[in-house]
Scaffold this motif. Structure first.
Motif, short mmCIF file in Angstrom:
data_model
loop_
_atom_site.label_atom_id
_atom_site.label_comp_id
_atom_site.label_asym_id
_atom_site.label_seq_id
_atom_site.Cartn_x
_atom_site.Cartn_y
_atom_site.Cartn_z
N SER A 117 7.21 -2.13 -7.25
CA SER A 117 6.01 -1.77 -6.51
C SER A 117 4.90 -1.41 -7.49
O SER A 117 5.12 -0.67 -8.45
CB SER A 117 6.28 -0.60 -5.57
N ALA A 118 3.71 -1.93 -7.21
CA ALA A 118 2.55 -1.61 -8.03
C ALA A 118 1.80 -0.40 -7.51
O ALA A 118 0.86 0.07 -8.16
CB ALA A 118 1.61 -2.81 -8.09
N SER A 119 2.18 0.13 -6.33
CA SER A 119 1.46 1.25 -5.73
C SER A 119 2.29 2.52 -5.60
O SER A 119 1.72 3.61 -5.48
CB SER A 119 0.95 0.85 -4.34
N LEU A 120 3.61 2.42 -5.61
CA LEU A 120 4.48 3.57 -5.37
C LEU A 120 4.30 4.63 -6.46
O LEU A 120 4.47 4.35 -7.64
CB LEU A 120 5.93 3.12 -5.30
N SER A 121 3.98 5.87 -6.03
CA SER A 121 3.79 6.96 -6.98
C SER A 121 4.78 8.10 -6.80
O SER A 121 4.98 8.89 -7.72
CB SER A 121 2.36 7.52 -6.85
N SER A 147 0.81 -1.22 0.00
CA SER A 147 0.00 0.00 0.00
C SER A 147 0.85 1.27 0.00
O SER A 147 0.30 2.38 -0.01
CB SER A 147 -0.92 0.01 1.23
N LEU A 148 2.18 1.14 -0.01
CA LEU A 148 3.07 2.30 0.04
C LEU A 148 2.97 3.12 -1.25
O LEU A 148 3.18 2.60 -2.33
CB LEU A 148 4.51 1.85 0.26
N LYS A 149 2.65 4.41 -1.07
CA LYS A 149 2.51 5.30 -2.22
C LYS A 149 3.62 6.35 -2.30
O LYS A 149 3.91 6.84 -3.40
CB LYS A 149 1.16 6.02 -2.16
N CYS A 150 4.20 6.71 -1.17
CA CYS A 150 5.20 7.77 -1.15
C CYS A 150 6.35 7.37 -0.23
O CYS A 150 6.11 7.01 0.94
CB CYS A 150 4.57 9.08 -0.69
N LEU A 151 7.58 7.44 -0.73
CA LEU A 151 8.77 7.11 0.05
C LEU A 151 9.80 8.21 -0.16
O LEU A 151 10.20 8.50 -1.29
CB LEU A 151 9.35 5.76 -0.37
N GLN A 195 3.22 2.79 -11.55
CA GLN A 195 2.39 3.92 -11.09
C GLN A 195 3.22 5.13 -10.69
O GLN A 195 2.65 6.12 -10.20
CB GLN A 195 1.53 3.47 -9.90
N LEU A 196 4.53 5.09 -10.86
CA LEU A 196 5.40 6.17 -10.41
C LEU A 196 5.11 7.45 -11.20
O LEU A 196 5.19 7.47 -12.42
CB LEU A 196 6.86 5.77 -10.57
N ARG A 197 4.80 8.52 -10.45
CA ARG A 197 4.49 9.82 -11.06
C ARG A 197 5.60 10.84 -10.82
O ARG A 197 5.81 11.72 -11.64
CB ARG A 197 3.18 10.38 -10.49
N GLY A 199 12.59 5.21 -18.45
CA GLY A 199 11.70 5.36 -19.59
C GLY A 199 10.97 4.07 -19.94
O GLY A 199 9.81 4.10 -20.36
N ARG A 200 11.63 2.93 -19.75
CA ARG A 200 10.99 1.65 -20.10
C ARG A 200 9.94 1.23 -19.07
O ARG A 200 8.88 0.72 -19.44
CB ARG A 200 12.06 0.56 -20.21
N ASN A 201 10.23 1.41 -17.78
CA ASN A 201 9.39 0.82 -16.74
C ASN A 201 8.51 1.82 -15.99
O ASN A 201 7.65 1.39 -15.22
CB ASN A 201 10.28 0.10 -15.71
N CYS A 202 8.72 3.10 -16.18
CA CYS A 202 7.94 4.12 -15.46
C CYS A 202 7.40 5.13 -16.47
O CYS A 202 7.78 6.31 -16.47
CB CYS A 202 8.79 4.81 -14.40
N SER A 203 6.52 4.67 -17.31
CA SER A 203 6.06 5.49 -18.43
C SER A 203 5.09 6.59 -18.00
O SER A 203 4.77 7.47 -18.81
CB SER A 203 5.37 4.60 -19.47
#
Length: 528
Positions: free
Chosen positions: A287-291, A268-272, A310-312, A336-340
């Motif tokens: 991580s599928a939730s980290l933004s 559930s971690l979204k921000c680190l 989901q990284l923004r 670029g490949r994994n954090c589009s």
């Protein structure tokens, strides 16, 4: 003769908040509470009261943030979202959110506090939407304490106390202790300063008090190691936001493998946000939730793999050491490949080059809106052209410490006149007052501009220069264009302008009706 001895009441167990209860409570025993109805005054036994008392405003959503400081306690009303936006500022560069420079971090104390006072003074709790977790719709007014105070009013009183007051209130009576316990359980945010003489058990005890924690901020004055990280992982099952800031004497001993396992386990971690990451060595983050990810003090990473769809927002700050061997080009290609879905990128590193910029432009991040590439002296006007051709919708561009010139500023003005609102070109020695003036004239939406240490007098960088000498110094003809520069800025939307350290300016004219922040520190040649 046999004499019967009166039985001594056993002392009650420790209160839920961790503090010991006065043994005198055991002597009062059955005298707690009230045997008469608090509404009509009739005995409670076998009595059904028909007098209705309206439920107080306690049933509405509670959104009160209680924060503590080493010298004072501040109580402010805020929502859960604003608590995240006003997280405690640290040494992490905030180039991607200049509008949030307000000081909202009173809960992280910087003064020294005795270890015995630690539990009372360094906790900041946010009881947000606590009524959703506690069923306050039931008739709480039936539960009266020894003073006749209804439970709903008791909740309203205790939720306004700082943590030190809440711990003390828990020792008053059983009803107050239960209410304090429920308040601790309803807390969603914990901001904690960990001194050098406090062990990990203290942090564990505080986390156990607040099982519903979703936002955790630690100010480490002791070393941060795998034991502390494991304690957080075990105690905070629903953690969404974590920030770890390090004091000068503390060391972050977490390696890349430990960090990768923590991120993978916290689903559930979204921000680190973490400082002092000099011992990572290399890492793989999945991580599928980290933004949002902020890492600072990075050094000589052998590998950096980001598998975070989901990284923004990402902020990576590297140590300013010449022997840093991190391959930034390969790292950016992996991003670029994994954090589009990246929208905000901040990278501060001495090894930033034109090749790294080309790797970024090849990634084709369509949602990119804020780009900050700092301290890259090898970034040139050609790099600006590549950025402008691939990302024409940028709202923030920070190329501080780069090698761009007035020609690069011309490219920026031609491509971003309808989108760019924040432009930062501090420590760019090839930029002149003409380029700055041209940018303010051609970018109508500009609200923030930083040109600190850009228009510099070469003598101001000479350590042998006597700053106390008030006599005008002779300047060679070759450096005359660097010292006698004039700047005229007329802009209808500009709000923040920084010209700190621009010792080459000798005249400045401003016509900016919206301007509310002007920095002219160390502009020593500027005449009134």
């Amino acid at each position: 003769m046999h004499h019967s001895h009166p039985k001594v009441a056993a002392p009650p167990p420790p209160d839920a908040s961790g503090g010991a209860v006065d043994i005198s409570d055991g002597k009062r025993g059955k005298k707690r509470g009230n045997y008469n109805c608090g509404r009509c005054g009739q005995p409670k036994k076998g009595h059904v009261c028909n007098v209705k008392t309206p439920i107080s405003a306690a049933v509405t959503a509670v959104a009160t943030a209680i924060s503590t400081d080493s010298s004072h306690y501040a109580v402010s009303a805020s929502s859960s979202a604003s608590a995240l936006r006003k997280a405690a500022p640290s040494r992490l560069r905030r180039a991607l959110s200049f509008d949030d420079f307000d000081d909202g971090g009173a809960a992280i104390s910087s003064g020294g506090i005795d270890a015995s006072e630690m539990e009372d003074r360094t906790v900041g709790d946010s009881f947000a939407d606590a009524d959703d977790d506690l069923d306050l719709k039931m008739d709480l007014d039936l539960d009266l304490d020894s003073c006749g105070l209804p439970a709903s009013l008791r909740w309203e009183v205790l939720r306004r106390l700082p943590p030190v007051g809440l711990l003390a209130a828990a020792q008053v009576s059983k009803g107050w202790r239960e209410t304090a316990k429920r308040l601790w359980k309803a807390a969603e945010e914990l901001r904690l300063r960990v001194p050098a003489n406090v062990r990990v058990g203290f942090v564990a005890s505080m986390l156990q008090k607040c099982p519903g924690i979703v936002r955790l901020s630690l100010r480490m004055e002791s070393d941060f190691d795998s034991t502390m990280l494991a304690c957080i992982a075990f105690s905070c099952s629903n953690l969404e936001y974590m920030e770890v800031s390090m004091s000068d004497g503390a060391t972050n001993r977490i390696n890349g493998g430990e960090l990768g396992r923590f991120v993978a386990d916290k689903r559930s971690l979204k921000c680190l946000k973490m400082e002092g990451c000099s011992n990572l060595g290399g890492f793989v983050l999945c991580s599928a939730s980290l933004s949002t990810l902020w890492l600072s003090d990075l050094h000589s990473l052998s590998k950096m793999v980001f598998n975070c769809p989901q990284l923004r927002e990402i902020s990576l700050e590297f140590s300013r050491q010449e022997n840093d061997s991190t391959d930034l080009t390969t790292m950016i290609e992996g991003l670029g490949r994994n954090c589009s879905r990246l929208q905000n990128i901040h990278i501060a590193a001495l090894r930033l080059s034109h090749a790294a910029v080309l790797a970024l432009t090849a990634a084709q991040l369509r949602g990119l809106r804020m780009l900050s590439l700092v301290l890259g002296s090898e970034i040139t006007d050609a790099s600006v052209a590549a950025i402008a051709s691939s990302y024409p919708n940028l709202e923030l561009l920070d190329l501080s410490g780069s090698g761009i010139s007035d020609s690069g500023i011309g490219i920026i003005c031609n491509v971003f006149p309808e989108t760019l609102s924040r432009l930062l070109l501090a420590l760019c020695p090839n930029v002149t007052s003409s380029g700055i003036q041209f940018a303010t004239a051609q970018l109508p939406l500009l609200e923030l501009m930083d040109c600190g240490m850009t228009i510099c007098d070469p003598d101001s960088l000479n350590p042998t220069t006597d700053e106390d000498n008030c006599k005008p110094q002779e300047t060679s003809s070759t450096n005359m264009h660097l010292t006698n520069q004039k700047l005229i800025i007329k802009h209808s939307h500009l709000k923040k302008l920084s010209l700190w350290g621009c010792s080459g300016l000798d005249a400045l004219y401003l016509n900016c009706p919206q301007l509310n922040d002007l920095n002219l520190n160390s502009c020593r040649n500027l005449h009134p």
